[in-house]
Write a protein that holds these residues in place. Structure first.
Motif, short mmCIF file in Angstrom:
data_model
loop_
_atom_site.label_atom_id
_atom_site.label_comp_id
_atom_site.label_asym_id
_atom_site.label_seq_id
_atom_site.Cartn_x
_atom_site.Cartn_y
_atom_site.Cartn_z
N GLY B 133 -32.34 16.38 7.61
CA GLY B 133 -33.29 15.04 7.84
C GLY B 133 -33.42 14.31 6.45
N ASP B 134 -33.86 15.31 5.39
CA ASP B 134 -34.38 14.46 4.23
C ASP B 134 -33.15 13.89 3.61
OD1 ASP B 134 -36.42 14.62 1.84
OD2 ASP B 134 -34.47 15.51 0.70
N VAL B 135 -32.04 14.62 3.42
CA VAL B 135 -30.73 13.94 2.80
C VAL B 135 -30.54 12.63 3.64
CG1 VAL B 135 -28.22 14.47 2.71
CG2 VAL B 135 -30.01 16.38 2.38
N ASP B 136 -30.43 12.91 5.01
CA ASP B 136 -30.04 11.59 5.85
C ASP B 136 -30.80 10.62 5.31
OD1 ASP B 136 -28.46 10.23 7.55
OD2 ASP B 136 -29.18 11.42 9.18
N PHE B 137 -32.31 10.61 5.25
CA PHE B 137 -33.22 9.65 5.02
C PHE B 137 -32.87 8.85 3.50
CE2 PHE B 137 -37.08 8.37 2.43
CZ PHE B 137 -37.45 7.21 3.24
N HIS B 138 -32.87 10.04 2.54
CA HIS B 138 -32.42 9.28 1.30
C HIS B 138 -31.16 8.47 1.26
CE1 HIS B 138 -35.94 10.81 -1.22
NE2 HIS B 138 -35.78 11.71 -0.36
N TYR B 139 -30.13 9.02 1.86
CA TYR B 139 -28.93 8.51 1.88
C TYR B 139 -28.70 7.17 2.38
CZ TYR B 139 -23.87 7.84 3.30
OH TYR B 139 -22.60 7.32 3.42
N ARG B 140 -29.61 6.98 3.54
CA ARG B 140 -29.58 5.74 4.18
C ARG B 140 -30.31 4.50 3.30
NH1 ARG B 140 -29.77 5.21 10.50
NH2 ARG B 140 -28.78 7.19 11.07
N ILE B 141 -31.34 4.95 2.63
CA ILE B 141 -31.93 4.18 1.61
C ILE B 141 -31.07 3.71 0.57
CG2 ILE B 141 -33.93 3.86 -0.10
CD1 ILE B 141 -35.45 4.24 2.37
N VAL B 142 -30.25 4.78 -0.13
CA VAL B 142 -29.64 4.50 -1.07
C VAL B 142 -28.27 3.43 -0.78
CG1 VAL B 142 -27.61 5.36 -2.49
CG2 VAL B 142 -29.67 6.61 -2.39
N THR B 143 -27.64 3.70 0.65
CA THR B 143 -26.66 2.94 0.98
C THR B 143 -27.41 1.45 1.38
OG1 THR B 143 -26.73 3.66 3.14
CG2 THR B 143 -25.25 4.60 1.77
N GLY B 144 -28.54 1.57 1.62
CA GLY B 144 -29.11 0.14 2.19
C GLY B 144 -29.46 -0.60 0.95
N SER B 145 -29.41 -0.11 -0.43
CA SER B 145 -29.34 -1.02 -1.34
C SER B 145 -28.45 -1.84 -1.76
CB SER B 145 -29.63 -0.14 -2.74
OG SER B 145 -28.42 0.44 -3.10
N LYS B 146 -27.23 -1.54 -0.98
CA LYS B 146 -25.84 -2.35 -0.96
C LYS B 146 -25.22 -2.57 -2.43
CE LYS B 146 -26.18 -3.88 3.22
NZ LYS B 146 -26.98 -3.09 3.84
N ASN B 147 -25.90 -1.67 -3.44
CA ASN B 147 -25.50 -1.66 -4.75
C ASN B 147 -24.48 -0.55 -5.01
OD1 ASN B 147 -25.40 -0.74 -7.69
ND2 ASN B 147 -27.01 -2.42 -7.70
N ASP B 148 -23.16 -0.87 -5.09
CA ASP B 148 -21.98 0.21 -5.20
C ASP B 148 -22.25 1.24 -6.36
OD1 ASP B 148 -20.84 -1.14 -3.21
OD2 ASP B 148 -19.65 -2.40 -4.26
N HIS B 149 -22.96 0.73 -7.41
CA HIS B 149 -22.98 1.68 -8.55
C HIS B 149 -24.13 2.70 -8.25
CE1 HIS B 149 -20.54 -0.41 -11.66
NE2 HIS B 149 -21.03 -1.62 -11.21
N LEU B 150 -25.14 2.16 -7.77
CA LEU B 150 -26.21 3.00 -7.24
C LEU B 150 -25.59 4.09 -6.33
CD1 LEU B 150 -29.35 1.07 -6.75
CD2 LEU B 150 -29.22 3.03 -8.02
N ILE B 151 -24.82 3.68 -5.22
CA ILE B 151 -24.39 4.42 -4.33
C ILE B 151 -23.46 5.58 -4.83
CG2 ILE B 151 -23.08 4.54 -2.17
CD1 ILE B 151 -24.08 1.67 -1.51
N SER B 152 -22.64 5.15 -5.72
CA SER B 152 -21.76 6.10 -6.34
C SER B 152 -22.40 7.15 -7.17
CB SER B 152 -20.77 5.08 -7.11
OG SER B 152 -19.91 6.05 -8.13
N VAL B 153 -23.36 6.77 -8.26
CA VAL B 153 -23.78 7.53 -9.05
C VAL B 153 -24.49 8.61 -8.30
CG1 VAL B 153 -25.33 7.88 -10.91
CG2 VAL B 153 -23.89 5.85 -10.79
N LEU B 154 -25.41 8.12 -7.19
CA LEU B 154 -26.35 8.85 -6.42
C LEU B 154 -25.38 9.82 -5.51
CD1 LEU B 154 -29.49 6.98 -5.84
CD2 LEU B 154 -29.23 9.02 -6.99
N VAL B 155 -24.75 9.36 -4.66
CA VAL B 155 -23.94 10.01 -3.65
C VAL B 155 -22.94 10.94 -4.09
CG1 VAL B 155 -22.90 9.77 -1.32
CG2 VAL B 155 -24.82 8.23 -1.81
N ASP B 156 -22.12 10.44 -4.88
CA ASP B 156 -20.83 11.07 -5.48
C ASP B 156 -21.28 11.87 -6.56
OD1 ASP B 156 -19.43 9.86 -3.37
OD2 ASP B 156 -18.89 8.06 -4.98
N GLY B 157 -22.32 11.66 -7.27
CA GLY B 157 -22.84 12.36 -8.31
C GLY B 157 -23.98 13.20 -8.10
N LEU B 158 -25.27 12.67 -8.16
CA LEU B 158 -26.22 13.39 -8.60
C LEU B 158 -26.72 14.43 -7.30
CD1 LEU B 158 -28.65 11.07 -10.48
CD2 LEU B 158 -27.06 13.10 -11.37
N TYR B 159 -26.55 13.70 -5.91
CA TYR B 159 -26.79 14.46 -5.04
C TYR B 159 -26.20 16.10 -4.98
CZ TYR B 159 -29.60 10.50 -2.91
OH TYR B 159 -30.31 9.66 -2.81
#
Lengths: 220, 220
Positions: B133-159
């Motif tokens: 649930g936690d992962v899902d929540f944070h994932y939705r916020i990040v993708t909701g930012s609509k910022n490709d750099h943010l999404i990439s660095v966080l989802v593909d990297g730091l997470y």
DNA sequence: TATTTAACTAATGTCGACAATATAGACCTG
DNA sequence: CAGGTCTATATTGTCGACATTAGTTAAATA
């Protein structure tokens, strides 16, 4: 001017640096496709080396790969620029906060001396040093954060994309003296160990910078 | 549970995913060296494939390469964890701000429904769903930012690195209900399109989370 | 014995050839 | 003529072999 000089060890290193330079400076046009065979003849290395270089370029977000299709250089767009500066604002804001926490007194003094020397040059109208000075300033803050992730993402990644926008959209423009004052205030906040203020000032500095560039883009 | 399912196209994809899984879950111990030959026999692919996979792992900061020497998995350390959460705070704070600006009303409603379903499960003591649930929540916020750099660095990297710390240092622990309330407040701020509050709440949420983990680490 | 040097070994870096895939064009069919 | 299928071709993905480098062990000398 003490920006880290990343030196090439392997052939892939050299090719990567050369390719990155050619992409950032627009020698290879933005949006164009990168053919492995073509590049391997042009840069006189095997395809394996080119592939590794392209993979590294992809990590900097300078090119995008698609499986079984190939890689192409990113296209420069106003939206891309906005998104890039949004990430800069977040990361460099945090970097300024951490710099205020972790930089040694000597590092801060050196940075103040650096600003003094920049001031002399700017005062004499040497706009040539403007960009180099700006790069150097931001670089010191980021490394001063002592956070490896921050340093890596910004220095190895985003900054090259920032330079690509600057070079290819011709962002040599003014905003020299005002930006210089903003740098002063940020350093002062860091010298006072005021984390909150340092972050806020850095975020505004980058926000102003973005607005300035956007204004220019819309006037063309 | 709508986390993007990155599907493997090439052999290198499959190997990369498998290796990443084995590293995150500690099947290959943190800090250990990655031998290309050894891995190529173990995963039954050529060295070229292994090399590409290792290069991609380096992009996620899961391994570190040294020219002519090889790659080794990052070592987990308290300092590394602190630095990781500092970057998360900056990036996810910005993501929450941008989510408040860019998420559609439907996306927000879906996220609220998601929290409701999580609430039912948490209420029943199903701590199994906590992390998902936690992962899902944070994932939705990040993708909701609509910022490709943010999404990439966080989802593909730091997470993935975050998960590695969680798994290997055994961070299944509590802080369930309090974290849940924090999620609620963040979503409410986003629903109210209050960018400032959304960012601040997200930053505090991550800061609390970091403090919680640090406390646990020091008690062992 | 300590230290330097020199071969040896085992790993990574690099290469050219082959296999698998996607794109374009010709050809067929409704 | 529109639409779809099939072949041809060029590009990427993968492989095994060779070249080069780092680390180690052994020998030689002071």
């Amino acid at each position: 001017m003490l920006v880290k000089s990343e030196q090439a060890i392997t052939n892939a290193d050299r090719t990567f640096f050369q390719l990155r330079k050619d992409i950032v400076e627009g020698i290879i046009p933005a949006g164009s496709k990168l053919s492995e065979m073509e590049l391997s003849t042009k840069y006189e290395v095997s395809r394996a080396v080119i592939r590794e270089a392209i993979n590294r370029l992809a990590t900097c977000h300078l090119v995008e790969r698609k499986a079984n299709v190939g890689a192409r250089i990113v296209a420069l767009s106003p939206e891309g620029l906005v998104q890039l500066y949004q990430v800069r604002e977040a990361l460099e804001g945090m970097a300024a906060r951490l710099a205020a926490r972790h930089m040694s007194d000597k590092e801060i003094a050196d940075m103040q001396a650096l600003l003094d020397s920049h001031f002399d040059k700017v005062k004499d109208g040497q706009s040539y040093y403007q960009e180099a000075g700006d790069v150097d300033f931001h670089y010191r803050i980021v490394t001063g954060s002592k956070n490896d992730h921050l340093i890596s993402v910004l220095v190895d990644g985003l900054y090259h994309l920032v330079r690509m926008y600057r070079v290819q959209l011709g962002m040599a423009g003014p905003r020299v003296s005002t930006a210089f004052d903003e740098h002063r205030h940020i350093v002062n906040a860091i010298a006072n160990r005021d984390e909150e203020l340092a972050e806020m000032l850095m975020r505004r500095h980058i926000l102003y910078s973005k607005n300035n560039i956007e204004k220019k883009l819309n006037h063309d």
